[in-house]
Enzyme design. Structure first.
Site, short mmCIF file in Angstrom:
data_model
loop_
_atom_site.label_atom_id
_atom_site.label_comp_id
_atom_site.label_asym_id
_atom_site.label_seq_id
_atom_site.Cartn_x
_atom_site.Cartn_y
_atom_site.Cartn_z
N LEU A 145 55.69 55.17 27.16
CA LEU A 145 55.68 54.61 25.79
C LEU A 145 57.09 54.68 25.20
CD1 LEU A 145 53.41 53.40 23.92
CD2 LEU A 145 53.56 55.57 22.66
N GLY A 146 58.01 53.96 25.84
CA GLY A 146 59.38 53.87 25.34
C GLY A 146 59.54 52.59 24.54
N ARG A 147 60.75 52.02 24.59
CA ARG A 147 61.00 50.80 23.81
C ARG A 147 60.04 49.69 24.22
NH1 ARG A 147 66.71 52.74 24.77
NH2 ARG A 147 66.07 52.39 26.91
N ILE A 148 59.95 49.41 25.53
CA ILE A 148 59.11 48.30 26.00
C ILE A 148 57.63 48.66 25.86
CG2 ILE A 148 58.48 46.90 28.02
CD1 ILE A 148 61.51 47.15 28.85
N SER A 165 53.22 59.45 28.80
CA SER A 165 54.67 59.55 28.87
C SER A 165 54.96 60.98 29.26
CB SER A 165 55.32 59.24 27.52
OG SER A 165 55.61 57.87 27.39
N ARG A 166 56.25 61.34 29.40
CA ARG A 166 56.55 62.73 29.75
C ARG A 166 56.16 63.66 28.61
NH1 ARG A 166 62.56 61.88 31.82
NH2 ARG A 166 62.48 60.67 29.91
N ILE A 189 55.53 45.60 34.93
CA ILE A 189 56.79 45.01 34.48
C ILE A 189 57.89 46.08 34.52
CG2 ILE A 189 55.98 43.01 33.14
CD1 ILE A 189 56.76 46.28 31.43
N ARG A 226 59.24 48.57 37.71
CA ARG A 226 59.94 48.31 38.95
C ARG A 226 58.93 48.32 40.10
NH1 ARG A 226 63.54 46.44 36.46
NH2 ARG A 226 65.66 47.23 36.22
N GLU A 286 61.87 43.36 46.90
CA GLU A 286 62.35 42.08 46.36
C GLU A 286 63.53 41.57 47.18
OE1 GLU A 286 63.06 42.69 42.17
OE2 GLU A 286 61.02 43.33 41.86
N HIS A 306 60.35 38.52 39.21
CA HIS A 306 61.19 39.41 38.39
C HIS A 306 61.92 38.62 37.29
CE1 HIS A 306 63.53 43.47 38.46
NE2 HIS A 306 63.41 43.00 37.24
P1 NAP Z 1 62.75 53.67 27.60
O1 NAP Z 1 62.81 53.29 26.17
O2 NAP Z 1 63.69 54.70 28.12
O3 NAP Z 1 61.24 54.13 27.88
C1 NAP Z 1 60.84 54.71 29.07
C2 NAP Z 1 59.55 55.47 28.86
O4 NAP Z 1 59.11 55.93 30.15
C3 NAP Z 1 59.69 56.71 27.97
O5 NAP Z 1 58.63 56.69 27.06
C4 NAP Z 1 59.53 57.87 28.92
O6 NAP Z 1 58.80 58.95 28.38
C5 NAP Z 1 58.68 57.26 30.01
N1 NAP Z 1 58.79 58.01 31.27
C6 NAP Z 1 59.89 58.41 31.91
N2 NAP Z 1 59.56 59.11 33.01
C7 NAP Z 1 58.21 59.16 33.03
C8 NAP Z 1 57.26 59.76 33.89
N3 NAP Z 1 57.66 60.48 34.94
N4 NAP Z 1 55.95 59.59 33.60
C9 NAP Z 1 55.55 58.89 32.52
N5 NAP Z 1 56.41 58.30 31.67
C10 NAP Z 1 57.71 58.45 31.92
O7 NAP Z 1 62.96 52.42 28.54
P2 NAP Z 1 62.57 50.88 28.25
O8 NAP Z 1 63.69 50.19 27.58
O9 NAP Z 1 61.22 50.84 27.61
O10 NAP Z 1 62.49 50.32 29.76
C11 NAP Z 1 61.57 50.88 30.67
C12 NAP Z 1 61.76 50.34 32.08
O11 NAP Z 1 61.31 48.98 32.13
C13 NAP Z 1 63.21 50.24 32.56
O12 NAP Z 1 63.68 51.47 33.07
C14 NAP Z 1 63.16 49.17 33.61
O13 NAP Z 1 62.99 49.71 34.89
C15 NAP Z 1 61.92 48.35 33.23
N6 NAP Z 1 62.30 46.98 32.83
C16 NAP Z 1 61.89 45.94 33.59
C17 NAP Z 1 62.22 44.64 33.23
C18 NAP Z 1 61.77 43.47 34.05
O14 NAP Z 1 62.48 42.47 34.10
N7 NAP Z 1 60.61 43.52 34.65
C19 NAP Z 1 62.98 44.41 32.08
C20 NAP Z 1 63.40 45.49 31.33
C21 NAP Z 1 63.05 46.79 31.71
P3 NAP Z 1 59.38 60.05 27.38
O15 NAP Z 1 59.70 59.27 26.13
O16 NAP Z 1 58.26 60.99 27.18
O17 NAP Z 1 60.58 60.63 28.04
#
Ligand code: NAP
Length: 316
Positions: free
Chosen positions: A155-158, A177-178, A233, A235, A264, A282
């Site tokens: 539950l981060g930005r996306i 989430s963590r 969405i 990886r 990929e 992707h």
């Molecule tokens: P973000 O704001 O850093 O959010 C990541 C979330 O993942 C945080 O809530 C974090 O939890 C949680 N997390 C980390 N490790 C975890 C674990 N072991 N178990 C459960 N939750 C965990 O990142 P974001 O901007 O939302 O982006 C997330 C990911 O989306 C990117 O890293 C990227 O790989 C992927 N993405 C894919 C595309 C695409 O084109 N398909 C585009 C953009 C991004 P905590 O807050 O508790 O630490």
């Protein structure tokens, strides 16, 4: 003043490439054949002080080690799994990325994939185009998205943007989430297994790390079950793709919407014939608007770096 030598690790965006070429001294990595890439790096090691990477090719330890003058890695994307962060830290190389500007598109696609998979939008489009509607009559009934419980892994930005959108469809939201987030009333599950057992649509939106590789394993897929839907969405390597394919082929998982894959640009061909699976290459952030915003952020970070101003979006 010496112009910043920038290695563009992969073909990304024509606007970014043209602007890097105009503002800095640009090296195009893909122009050297794969077998000669190490040599290419050695030959240009004195000039290259920045690397711009993509989700397909970033800066691994070998590349970093071959570039002794490297000062900064700029990642065209928010996922940092293709950048060796530990080696960058050891070497004192700064890292920047493109958070926030990618959030809307990626969240939009997550909802699009869920609806497309559940309502069989792609398969029913094929049904119309191949003449089946005229010849065989109406398309079969599908599953409703509105009101289904959506579980979000990360539950981060996306993840939060997906949740906000899904709420608009009347979907109860839960997440893993963590750490539990104090700022929401969404139901928290400390493990992905519990999350999968308690939702109908599971959206993977966490970063790829050693902890999250194959976090969606057979047990999680089975917990989601024959009526469950998996949307990835994040990886590709988050999901054990062999187990996902076998569960979909056996009807043990209801449907899947996948933007990312384990190997990929290859996607599992066994899924090509399934009507309950939507596969896209992707394209999470691939809109004209977001690509331009990401490119501008990379360029502004590099400009800030060369003029000793604070970086806009540093990882460190
Ligand atoms: P973000 O704001 O850093 O959010 C990541 C979330 O993942 C945080 O809530 C974090 O939890 C949680 N997390 C980390 N490790 C975890 C674990 N072991 N178990 C459960 N939750 C965990 O990142 P974001 O901007 O939302 O982006 C997330 C990911 O989306 C990117 O890293 C990227 O790989 C992927 N993405 C894919 C595309 C695409 O084109 N398909 C585009 C953009 C991004 P905590 O807050 O508790 O630490």
């Amino acid at each position: 003043m010496e112009s910043l030598g920038v290695l563009l690790a992969a073909r990304i965006d024509p606007y970014l490439e043209a602007e890097l070429d105009r503002r800095f001294k640009l090296f195009r990595f893909w122009e050297s054949p794969p077998a000669q890439r190490r040599e290419f790096l050695r030959e240009n090691a004195e000039a290259i002080r920045a690397v711009v990477g993509s989700p397909a090719r970033g800066a691994d330890a070998e590349m970093i080690d071959l570039l002794p003058r490297l000062e900064i890695v700029a990642n065209f994307g928010v996922g940092l799994d293709k950048v060796d962060l530990r080696r960058c830290r050891e070497r004192g190389v700064r890292v920047v990325y493109t958070p926030d500007v990618v959030t809307d598109d990626t969240a939009d696609l997550a909802i699009g994939l869920a609806i497309a998979a559940m309502r069989r939008i792609c398969d029913s489009d094929r049904y119309l185009r191949d003449g089946s509607w005229k010849d065989k009559g109406d398309y079969k009934l599908t599953s409703k998205f509105s009101g289904k419980t959506v579980g979000i892994l990360g539950l981060g930005r996306i993840g939060q943007a997906v949740a906000k959108r899904a709420e608009g469809f009347g979907c109860p939201i839960c997440y893993c989430s963590r750490s539990e987030k104090r700022h929401t009333n969404y139901k928290y599950y400390p493990s992905v297994l519990e999350l999968a057992a308690n939702c109908q649509v599971l959206v993977v939106a966490c970063p790829l790390t050693e902890e999250t590789r194959h976090i969606i394993n057979r047990e999680v897929i089975d917990a989601l079950g024959p009526k469950g839907v998996l949307v990835n969405i994040g990886r590709g390597p988050h999901v054990d793709e062999c187990e996902l394919v076998s569960a979909l082929l056996d009807g043990q998982l209801g449907a899947a919407g996948l933007d990312v894959f384990e190997h990929e640009p290859h996607a599992p061909e066994q899924l090509f014939g399934l009507d309950n699976v939507v596969l896209v290459p992707h394209i999470g952030t691939d809109t004209l608007e977001t690509s331009k915003a990401m490119a501008d952020l990379i360029l502004e970070n590099l400009e800030a770096h060369v003029s000793n101003r604070p970086l806009l979006t540093p990882v460190f």
